[in-house]
Motif scaffolding. Sequence first.
Motif, PDB file in Angstrom:
ATOM      1  N   MET A  51       0.825  -1.201   0.000  1.00 56.54           N
ATOM      2  CA  MET A  51       0.000   0.000   0.000  1.00 56.54           C
ATOM      3  C   MET A  51       0.863   1.256   0.000  1.00 56.54           C
ATOM      4  SD  MET A  51      -3.024   1.125  -0.234  1.00 56.54           S
ATOM      5  CE  MET A  51      -4.072  -0.267   0.158  1.00 56.54           C
ATOM      6  N   VAL A  52       1.991   1.230   0.710  1.00 55.29           N
ATOM      7  CA  VAL A  52       2.910   2.379   0.675  1.00 55.29           C
ATOM      8  C   VAL A  52       3.398   2.605  -0.752  1.00 55.29           C
ATOM      9  CG1 VAL A  52       5.168   3.233   1.428  1.00 55.29           C
ATOM     10  CG2 VAL A  52       3.624   2.166   3.086  1.00 55.29           C
ATOM     11  N   ALA A  53       3.791   1.525  -1.435  1.00 48.91           N
ATOM     12  CA  ALA A  53       4.259   1.653  -2.815  1.00 48.91           C
ATOM     13  C   ALA A  53       3.155   2.171  -3.725  1.00 48.91           C
ATOM     14  CB  ALA A  53       4.762   0.297  -3.324  1.00 48.91           C
ATOM     15  N   LEU A  54       1.931   1.674  -3.553  1.00 52.46           N
ATOM     16  CA  LEU A  54       0.817   2.118  -4.387  1.00 52.46           C
ATOM     17  C   LEU A  54       0.550   3.609  -4.185  1.00 52.46           C
ATOM     18  CD1 LEU A  54      -2.432   0.166  -5.042  1.00 52.46           C
ATOM     19  CD2 LEU A  54      -2.564   2.571  -4.472  1.00 52.46           C
ATOM     20  N   ILE A  55       0.554   4.062  -2.930  1.00 51.98           N
ATOM     21  CA  ILE A  55       0.311   5.474  -2.634  1.00 51.98           C
ATOM     22  C   ILE A  55       1.402   6.347  -3.247  1.00 51.98           C
ATOM     23  CG2 ILE A  55       0.249   7.179  -0.772  1.00 51.98           C
ATOM     24  CD1 ILE A  55      -1.072   5.007   0.976  1.00 51.98           C
ATOM     25  N   VAL A  56       2.650   5.929  -3.097  1.00 56.19           N
ATOM     26  CA  VAL A  56       3.763   6.714  -3.626  1.00 56.19           C
ATOM     27  C   VAL A  56       3.704   6.780  -5.143  1.00 56.19           C
ATOM     28  CG1 VAL A  56       6.276   6.772  -3.882  1.00 56.19           C
ATOM     29  CG2 VAL A  56       5.265   6.319  -1.641  1.00 56.19           C
ATOM     30  N   CYS A  57       3.408   5.670  -5.798  1.00 56.58           N
ATOM     31  CA  CYS A  57       3.315   5.658  -7.264  1.00 56.58           C
ATOM     32  C   CYS A  57       2.222   6.591  -7.761  1.00 56.58           C
ATOM     33  CB  CYS A  57       3.060   4.238  -7.765  1.00 56.58           C
ATOM     34  SG  CYS A  57       4.481   3.145  -7.679  1.00 56.58           S
ATOM     35  N   LEU A  58       1.071   6.573  -7.111  1.00 54.74           N
ATOM     36  CA  LEU A  58      -0.014   7.456  -7.524  1.00 54.74           C
ATOM     37  C   LEU A  58       0.341   8.915  -7.274  1.00 54.74           C
ATOM     38  CD1 LEU A  58      -3.187   5.479  -6.369  1.00 54.74           C
ATOM     39  CD2 LEU A  58      -2.219   5.668  -8.666  1.00 54.74           C
ATOM     40  N   ALA A  59       1.065   9.197  -6.193  1.00 56.34           N
ATOM     41  CA  ALA A  59       1.492  10.570  -5.924  1.00 56.34           C
ATOM     42  C   ALA A  59       2.472  11.051  -6.986  1.00 56.34           C
ATOM     43  CB  ALA A  59       2.127  10.655  -4.537  1.00 56.34           C
ATOM     44  N   LEU A  60       3.423  10.206  -7.373  1.00 54.13           N
ATOM     45  CA  LEU A  60       4.356  10.564  -8.442  1.00 54.13           C
ATOM     46  C   LEU A  60       3.617  10.772  -9.758  1.00 54.13           C
ATOM     47  CD1 LEU A  60       7.272   8.074  -7.647  1.00 54.13           C
ATOM     48  CD2 LEU A  60       7.380  10.565  -7.466  1.00 54.13           C
ATOM     49  N   ALA A  61       2.635   9.916 -10.043  1.00 55.56           N
ATOM     50  CA  ALA A  61       1.856  10.054 -11.270  1.00 55.56           C
ATOM     51  C   ALA A  61       1.072  11.359 -11.273  1.00 55.56           C
ATOM     52  CB  ALA A  61       0.912   8.863 -11.427  1.00 55.56           C
ATOM     53  N   HIS A  62       0.513  11.727 -10.127  1.00 54.69           N
ATOM     54  CA  HIS A  62      -0.255  12.973 -10.035  1.00 54.69           C
ATOM     55  C   HIS A  62       0.613  14.181 -10.379  1.00 54.69           C
ATOM     56  CE1 HIS A  62      -2.937  16.059  -8.435  1.00 54.69           C
ATOM     57  NE2 HIS A  62      -1.914  16.513  -7.731  1.00 54.69           N
TER      58      HIS A  62
ATOM     59  N   LEU B 124      10.268  13.533   0.577  1.00 58.72           N
ATOM     60  CA  LEU B 124       9.195  13.531   1.570  1.00 58.72           C
ATOM     61  C   LEU B 124       8.239  12.364   1.336  1.00 58.72           C
ATOM     62  CD1 LEU B 124       7.845  14.826   3.984  1.00 58.72           C
ATOM     63  CD2 LEU B 124       6.685  16.425   2.445  1.00 58.72           C
ATOM     64  N   LEU B 125       7.961  12.044   0.064  1.00 58.57           N
ATOM     65  CA  LEU B 125       7.105  10.897  -0.233  1.00 58.57           C
ATOM     66  C   LEU B 125       7.664   9.616   0.378  1.00 58.57           C
ATOM     67  CD1 LEU B 125       6.007  11.103  -3.996  1.00 58.57           C
ATOM     68  CD2 LEU B 125       4.584  11.420  -1.973  1.00 58.57           C
ATOM     69  N   LEU B 126       8.982   9.470   0.317  1.00 54.35           N
ATOM     70  CA  LEU B 126       9.636   8.214   0.696  1.00 54.35           C
ATOM     71  C   LEU B 126      10.330   8.294   2.051  1.00 54.35           C
ATOM     72  CD1 LEU B 126      11.099   7.609  -2.849  1.00 54.35           C
ATOM     73  CD2 LEU B 126       9.397   6.155  -1.739  1.00 54.35           C
TER      74      LEU B 126
ATOM     75  N   THR C 248       2.056   6.972   6.903  1.00 55.27           N
ATOM     76  CA  THR C 248       2.605   7.350   5.604  1.00 55.27           C
ATOM     77  C   THR C 248       1.937   8.604   5.052  1.00 55.27           C
ATOM     78  OG1 THR C 248       3.132   5.044   5.071  1.00 55.27           O
ATOM     79  CG2 THR C 248       2.951   6.567   3.219  1.00 55.27           C
ATOM     80  N   MET C 249       0.641   8.723   5.271  1.00 56.66           N
ATOM     81  CA  MET C 249      -0.076   9.895   4.763  1.00 56.66           C
ATOM     82  C   MET C 249       0.378  11.182   5.427  1.00 56.66           C
ATOM     83  SD  MET C 249      -1.796   8.807   2.314  1.00 56.66           S
ATOM     84  CE  MET C 249      -2.569  10.384   1.953  1.00 56.66           C
TER      85      MET C 249
ATOM     86  N   SER D 134       3.287  12.159   5.526  1.00 58.47           N
ATOM     87  CA  SER D 134       4.298  12.714   4.626  1.00 58.47           C
ATOM     88  C   SER D 134       3.763  12.897   3.210  1.00 58.47           C
ATOM     89  CB  SER D 134       5.544  11.811   4.597  1.00 58.47           C
ATOM     90  OG  SER D 134       5.234  10.530   4.071  1.00 58.47           O
ATOM     91  N   VAL D 135       2.882  12.001   2.755  1.00 60.69           N
ATOM     92  CA  VAL D 135       2.397  12.070   1.380  1.00 60.69           C
ATOM     93  C   VAL D 135       1.500  13.290   1.168  1.00 60.69           C
ATOM     94  CG1 VAL D 135       0.990  10.907  -0.360  1.00 60.69           C
ATOM     95  CG2 VAL D 135       2.616   9.597   1.013  1.00 60.69           C
ATOM     96  N   ALA D 136       0.614  13.580   2.120  1.00 62.37           N
ATOM     97  CA  ALA D 136      -0.316  14.693   1.953  1.00 62.37           C
ATOM     98  C   ALA D 136       0.403  16.039   1.782  1.00 62.37           C
ATOM     99  CB  ALA D 136      -1.295  14.740   3.132  1.00 62.37           C
ATOM    100  N   PRO D 137       1.333  16.409   2.676  1.00 67.73           N
ATOM    101  CA  PRO D 137       2.034  17.679   2.447  1.00 67.73           C
ATOM    102  C   PRO D 137       2.925  17.657   1.209  1.00 67.73           C
ATOM    103  CG  PRO D 137       2.971  16.517   4.326  1.00 67.73           C
ATOM    104  CD  PRO D 137       1.713  15.815   3.965  1.00 67.73           C
ATOM    105  N   ALA D 138       3.453  16.487   0.838  1.00 67.09           N
ATOM    106  CA  ALA D 138       4.278  16.405  -0.372  1.00 67.09           C
ATOM    107  C   ALA D 138       3.451  16.764  -1.607  1.00 67.09           C
ATOM    108  CB  ALA D 138       4.863  15.005  -0.512  1.00 67.09           C
ATOM    109  N   LEU D 139       2.203  16.282  -1.656  1.00 70.84           N
ATOM    110  CA  LEU D 139       1.337  16.592  -2.794  1.00 70.84           C
ATOM    111  C   LEU D 139       0.904  18.052  -2.807  1.00 70.84           C
ATOM    112  CD1 LEU D 139      -0.914  13.412  -2.947  1.00 70.84           C
ATOM    113  CD2 LEU D 139       0.788  14.130  -4.621  1.00 70.84           C
ATOM    114  N   LEU D 140       0.781  18.639  -1.626  1.00 71.12           N
ATOM    115  CA  LEU D 140       0.346  20.034  -1.542  1.00 71.12           C
ATOM    116  C   LEU D 140       1.468  21.015  -1.900  1.00 71.12           C
ATOM    117  CD1 LEU D 140      -1.793  19.932   1.734  1.00 71.12           C
ATOM    118  CD2 LEU D 140      -2.635  20.211  -0.605  1.00 71.12           C
ATOM    119  N   PHE D 141       2.704  20.653  -1.579  1.00 66.22           N
ATOM    120  CA  PHE D 141       3.821  21.599  -1.729  1.00 66.22           C
ATOM    121  C   PHE D 141       4.946  21.000  -2.569  1.00 66.22           C
ATOM    122  CE2 PHE D 141       1.835  22.285   2.475  1.00 66.22           C
ATOM    123  CZ  PHE D 141       1.381  23.589   2.316  1.00 66.22           C
TER     124      PHE D 141
END
Length: 366
Positions: A173-184, A253-255, A320-321, A323-330
């Motif tokens: 799930m961590v890998a899936l979230i990170v991949c989708l964040a990179l794709a976004h 930050l994602l990782l 994990t979120m 770090s992922v949430a602020p990474a996507l915002l900034f």
Amino acid sequence: MIWLSMVAFFVAWMSSGLVVRWLRGHAQCYGHDVPQRFHWGDVPRLGGAAMLLGLACSWLLGIWHTSAGNVSNLYLGGWVGAWLVTLLPAALGGITEDLTQRLPVRFRLALTGVSAVLAVAWLGLAVPRLGLPWLDALIGAAPWLGAGIALLAVAGLPHAFNIIDGYNGLAGMVALIVCLALAHVALQVGDRALAALMVSTAAVTAGFLLWNYPRGLLFAGDGGAYVWGVVIALGSIALVQRHPQVSPWFPMLLLVYPVWETLFSIYRKLARGVSPGVADALHFHQLIYRRIVRSVFHDDAARRMLMRNNRTAPYLWGFTMLSVAPALLFWGNTPVLMAFCLLFIVIYVAAYLAIVRFKVPPWLQR
């Protein structure tokens, strides 16, 4: 992009099902007394092979589609085949270990190193900047430093994912979230080709997860962790290298969870006079399993362990979120991303010490 993702998902899902149905016998050679074992019975660890097959089918289909006319403008040319070849040494080394349990750590490190060398020397990947003027000037004067950072990232991230791959659904799930964040973010900057590769990686992960969580019928193994680590490292470096508006601290930050888990584990083992290569049961996710997840009462011991195993991963998904949430915002703001990296590390260390010292609030254990 949707078509390639569907192919990736169904190939990985069907391949995983075939492994569960026909290749369970190889799991009987796994040790039953290792400290990182938190499951009952013999579970195959060939999820990485299924995901590699799904990626290969999806990416090769994308290359063929581009050569046949490229009506979708993804431009998945020969460079995608080079990515696949770069992935193979690490992935096949991990799968070999999953099959035999006899591939020494130094050989696995060497094989992920081969993938890293290919990424730098063949694909031309390098970290072009670090977001700080004096460091950027240093990299500009000595470009080999950027190549060295890329080498370390591609060689090290697979092992970071292997460390957090301890419970059903956790690393996947961590890998899936990170991949989708990179794709976004790739889509935000107009890089549809890179987004397609990241989405297809998320798709094969989803196909595997249907067998991994919550029933734990199949594990990713070293092969799966190495597939995630290499592909995500390649995608992260390529995104920063191709698009100056993306901060190099966005993928950091994602990782930060798997990366910091690895660095902290190395530190605490060296502090105790233990080799970093020796497995133990003191990782953050293992402490959550032992001291936060409530005991489950069930007549069957295997069912009891499985239920506790499944309750562990959601704690880390939420973590994990952070770090992922602020990474996507900034994703383009280096100072803010650096600040969140530091904040995550502080929260991690504080949480780890609280769990070790039995100072976890009761509400968190419910």
